[in-house]
Design a protein around this motif. Structure first.
Motif, PDB file in Angstrom:
ATOM      1  N   ILE A 138       0.841  -1.189   0.000  1.00 33.96           N
ATOM      2  CA  ILE A 138       0.000   0.000   0.000  1.00 33.96           C
ATOM      3  C   ILE A 138       0.880   1.243   0.000  1.00 33.96           C
ATOM      4  CG2 ILE A 138      -1.972  -1.080   1.163  1.00 33.96           C
ATOM      5  CD1 ILE A 138      -1.004   0.267   3.760  1.00 33.96           C
ATOM      6  N   GLU A 139       0.331   2.309  -0.541  1.00 32.96           N
ATOM      7  CA  GLU A 139       1.013   3.593  -0.514  1.00 32.96           C
ATOM      8  C   GLU A 139       1.067   4.106   0.920  1.00 32.96           C
ATOM      9  OE1 GLU A 139       2.508   5.450  -2.642  1.00 32.96           O
ATOM     10  OE2 GLU A 139       1.942   4.725  -4.641  1.00 32.96           O
ATOM     11  N   GLY A 140       2.169   4.751   1.264  1.00 30.10           N
ATOM     12  CA  GLY A 140       2.287   5.302   2.600  1.00 30.10           C
ATOM     13  C   GLY A 140       3.342   6.387   2.663  1.00 30.10           C
ATOM     14  N   THR A 141       3.275   7.191   3.699  1.00 31.56           N
ATOM     15  CA  THR A 141       4.270   8.240   3.912  1.00 31.56           C
ATOM     16  C   THR A 141       5.231   7.792   4.998  1.00 31.56           C
ATOM     17  OG1 THR A 141       2.817   9.316   5.513  1.00 31.56           O
ATOM     18  CG2 THR A 141       2.664  10.056   3.232  1.00 31.56           C
ATOM     19  N   GLY A 142       6.349   8.502   5.120  1.00 29.99           N
ATOM     20  CA  GLY A 142       7.328   8.146   6.128  1.00 29.99           C
ATOM     21  C   GLY A 142       8.339   7.165   5.591  1.00 29.99           C
ATOM     22  N   PRO A 143       9.066   6.489   6.468  1.00 23.84           N
ATOM     23  CA  PRO A 143      10.114   5.563   6.016  1.00 23.84           C
ATOM     24  C   PRO A 143       9.533   4.437   5.167  1.00 23.84           C
ATOM     25  CG  PRO A 143      10.227   5.937   8.387  1.00 23.84           C
ATOM     26  CD  PRO A 143       8.962   6.552   7.918  1.00 23.84           C
ATOM     27  N   PRO A 163      15.737   3.689   3.458  1.00 28.32           N
ATOM     28  CA  PRO A 163      15.513   4.470   2.234  1.00 28.32           C
ATOM     29  C   PRO A 163      15.182   3.518   1.081  1.00 28.32           C
ATOM     30  CG  PRO A 163      17.526   5.167   3.346  1.00 28.32           C
ATOM     31  CD  PRO A 163      17.072   3.931   4.033  1.00 28.32           C
ATOM     32  N   THR A 164      14.479   4.025   0.087  1.00 27.60           N
ATOM     33  CA  THR A 164      14.020   3.178  -1.016  1.00 27.60           C
ATOM     34  C   THR A 164      15.154   2.354  -1.623  1.00 27.60           C
ATOM     35  OG1 THR A 164      12.328   4.838  -1.523  1.00 27.60           O
ATOM     36  CG2 THR A 164      12.774   3.179  -3.208  1.00 27.60           C
ATOM     37  N   GLY A 183       4.712   2.243   1.438  1.00 23.22           N
ATOM     38  CA  GLY A 183       5.528   3.372   0.988  1.00 23.22           C
ATOM     39  C   GLY A 183       5.365   3.610  -0.493  1.00 23.22           C
ATOM     40  N   ASP A 184       6.469   3.784  -1.183  1.00 20.51           N
ATOM     41  CA  ASP A 184       6.465   4.006  -2.632  1.00 20.51           C
ATOM     42  C   ASP A 184       6.345   2.647  -3.323  1.00 20.51           C
ATOM     43  OD1 ASP A 184       6.843   4.711  -5.252  1.00 20.51           O
ATOM     44  OD2 ASP A 184       8.916   5.392  -5.011  1.00 20.51           O
ATOM     45  N   ILE A 185       5.122   2.217  -3.594  1.00 20.58           N
ATOM     46  CA  ILE A 185       4.904   0.857  -4.085  1.00 20.58           C
ATOM     47  C   ILE A 185       5.465   0.630  -5.486  1.00 20.58           C
ATOM     48  CG2 ILE A 185       2.907   0.442  -2.626  1.00 20.58           C
ATOM     49  CD1 ILE A 185       1.107   1.061  -4.973  1.00 20.58           C
ATOM     50  N   PRO A 224      10.383  -3.473  -3.311  1.00 21.01           N
ATOM     51  CA  PRO A 224      10.523  -4.817  -3.899  1.00 21.01           C
ATOM     52  C   PRO A 224       9.315  -5.698  -3.605  1.00 21.01           C
ATOM     53  CG  PRO A 224      11.826  -4.653  -1.910  1.00 21.01           C
ATOM     54  CD  PRO A 224      11.310  -3.267  -2.195  1.00 21.01           C
ATOM     55  N   TYR A 225       9.113  -6.687  -4.473  1.00 23.87           N
ATOM     56  CA  TYR A 225       8.115  -7.713  -4.227  1.00 23.87           C
ATOM     57  C   TYR A 225       8.756  -8.847  -3.421  1.00 23.87           C
ATOM     58  CZ  TYR A 225       4.913  -5.493  -7.523  1.00 23.87           C
ATOM     59  OH  TYR A 225       4.067  -4.598  -8.140  1.00 23.87           O
ATOM     60  N   ALA A 226       7.927  -9.724  -2.882  1.00 23.64           N
ATOM     61  CA  ALA A 226       8.432 -10.798  -2.018  1.00 23.64           C
ATOM     62  C   ALA A 226       9.452 -11.679  -2.730  1.00 23.64           C
ATOM     63  CB  ALA A 226       7.255 -11.645  -1.509  1.00 23.64           C
ATOM     64  N   ASP A 227       9.176 -12.054  -4.002  1.00 18.66           N
ATOM     65  CA  ASP A 227      10.091 -12.958  -4.693  1.00 18.66           C
ATOM     66  C   ASP A 227      11.429 -12.290  -5.010  1.00 18.66           C
ATOM     67  OD1 ASP A 227       9.199 -11.227  -6.632  1.00 18.66           O
ATOM     68  OD2 ASP A 227       8.396 -12.769  -7.963  1.00 18.66           O
TER      69      ASP A 227
END
Length: 422
Positions: A238-243, A312-313, A409-411, A415-418
């Motif tokens: 999900i999209e989110g703000t913060g770390p 960080p991303t 965060g920034d979806i 990364p994805y799980a795999d």
């Protein structure tokens, strides 16, 4: 040798500190007389979010605590508590609603009455709901939405368990909760069989007498039920703000185990010496700017264990891969020295939690409704059976299951799980 001496001391202290559970007017009562100059009371109700019939009702009931009752107005409760120098609070978990008071020793009769009057005679007035409770519900939801760690843990429960324990501790952003919903839920959960009272700094006989009087005319019926927990696992983002945040974990059903608690201690990268990196396999490999927290959330019939990664991303993928590698290493086997360290840390976490009032209440509350033995000694002794074989088997069974992965965060960039090796 040192660990054995520490264990022995803690077991002796536990034997002195933990009380036998008795029933008073159908209500379970446990008291710990620890010789402190202040006392505390907690009324535990099996009214956590897993039992709510409508999303957000449990949170609403929590926020109605200490409002008007047949004995006092909300202002009267505040003034009386202030007069005696007490502190009142309410909290909500997935299994229990807790109403607590801390006060000077000798004032237990006043605070037993304050806490139990909400259980037995809350008015649930419409003006208090509109003016005080509804804004508190919205504030809880907004605070949770602004915290990516809380969002990740809440979403992890939802996809790990789907129902029951999946229910959020918070109401939705636009709740459809009405006063009647809260009243109906309170009527169902505020029954003798569904309540336990835990006291610290209070003699068992005195607390039993006060509880017997307070709940003499309380309703008596079976409380709400929840289906047995099943673990599913899955992935969500999900999209989110913060770390930038990711939760990587697994669930298990059944009673909490010492092996899973030991796994959580092994994964914990927190150093034993402040400002040092520690010896955890995760801490040494983390990229700059990344942090990892070990998560262990035990419930009566399931547990959620894993790692909460924030970075960080650009660094989150590397940090997440480090976390996954640590989980897989635990499943394939760790050295005897690493196991001994993990067991000692898990044992210390269990023992030190009981040094604080909240820890005592949590330890007793987790077992008081099930009829399990309530002593720190039994909890600590469970770690004696954790050997390399039992540890590796528990970790392997966890990792074999479908993982629970949440990214907040920034979806687009997370990364994805795999991509992390799950």
């Amino acid at each position: 040798m040192f660990a054995a001496r520490v264990s022995a001391r803690n077991v002796q202290r536990a034997a002195r500190s933990f009380a036998t559970v008795v029933e008073s007017s159908g209500v379970k009562v446990a008291a710990v007389e620890n010789g402190a100059p202040t006392s505390s009371l907690t009324v535990l109700v099996k009214a956590g979010s897993r039992y709510e019939p409508k999303e957000g009702v449990a949170n609403a009931l929590k926020n109605f605590a200490f409002k008007s009752t047949a004995k006092r107005t909300a202002l009267g409760t505040v003034r009386e508590s202030d007069l005696y120098g007490g502190v009142l609070s309410s909290s909500l978990g997935r299994e229990h609603l807790a109403l607590s008071a801390e006060f000077l020793k000798g004032d237990e009769d006043v605070f037993v009455d304050i806490l139990t009057s909400f259980i037995t005679s809350a008015k649930f007035t419409r003006h208090e709901f509109n003016e005080y409770v509804a804004p508190l519900i919205s504030n809880d939801t907004a605070a949770a939405a602004a915290n990516p760690a809380i969002q990740a843990i809440e979403l992890a429960h939802a996809i790990a368990f789907r129902q029951g324990l999946a229910s959020s501790l918070y109401a939705p952003a636009h709740p459809s909760i009405g006063l009647k919903d809260i009243q109906d839920y309170a009527a169902k959960v505020f029954t003798k069989e569904n309540i336990a009272v835990v006291g610290t700094g209070i003699e068992q006989s005195k607390l039993t007498e006060l509880v017997n009087k307070a709940f003499a005319n309380a309703a008596s019926s079976s409380g709400p039920t929840s289906s047995s927990t099943r673990y599913f696992g899955g992935e969500n983002r999900i999209e989110g703000t913060g770390p930038q945040t990711a939760f990587i974990g697994f669930g298990t059903t059944g009673a909490p185990s010492a092996e899973v608690a030991t796994l959580a201690a092994y994964l914990n990268p927190s150093p034993s010496v402040k400002w040092s990196k520690g010896t955890s396999p995760i801490a040494a490999a983390l990229p700059e700017g990344a942090s990892v927290q070990s998560v262990y959330l035990p419930y009566s019939d399931a547990s959620l264990v894993g790692l909460l990664v924030q970075a960080p991303t650009a660094a989150l993928k590397e940090a997440g891969s480090v976390a996954v590698s640590a989980l897989k290493k635990a499943a394939s086997g760790i050295s005897q020295e690493e196991l001994a360290s993990a067991v000692a840390r898990a044992r210390f976490a269990a023992a030190s939690a009981a040094d604080a009032r909240a820890g005592v209440v949590e330890a007793i509350g987790a077992k008081i409704f099930s009829g399990s033995e309530i002593s720190l000694a039994s909890t600590l002794s469970a770690f004696d059976a954790v050997d390399a074989s039992a540890f590796s088997k528990a970790a392997a069974e966890l990792v074999k299951a479908k993982p629970t992965y949440v990214a907040v965060g920034d979806i687009v960039s997370l990364p994805y799980a795999d991509e992390l090796g799950l």
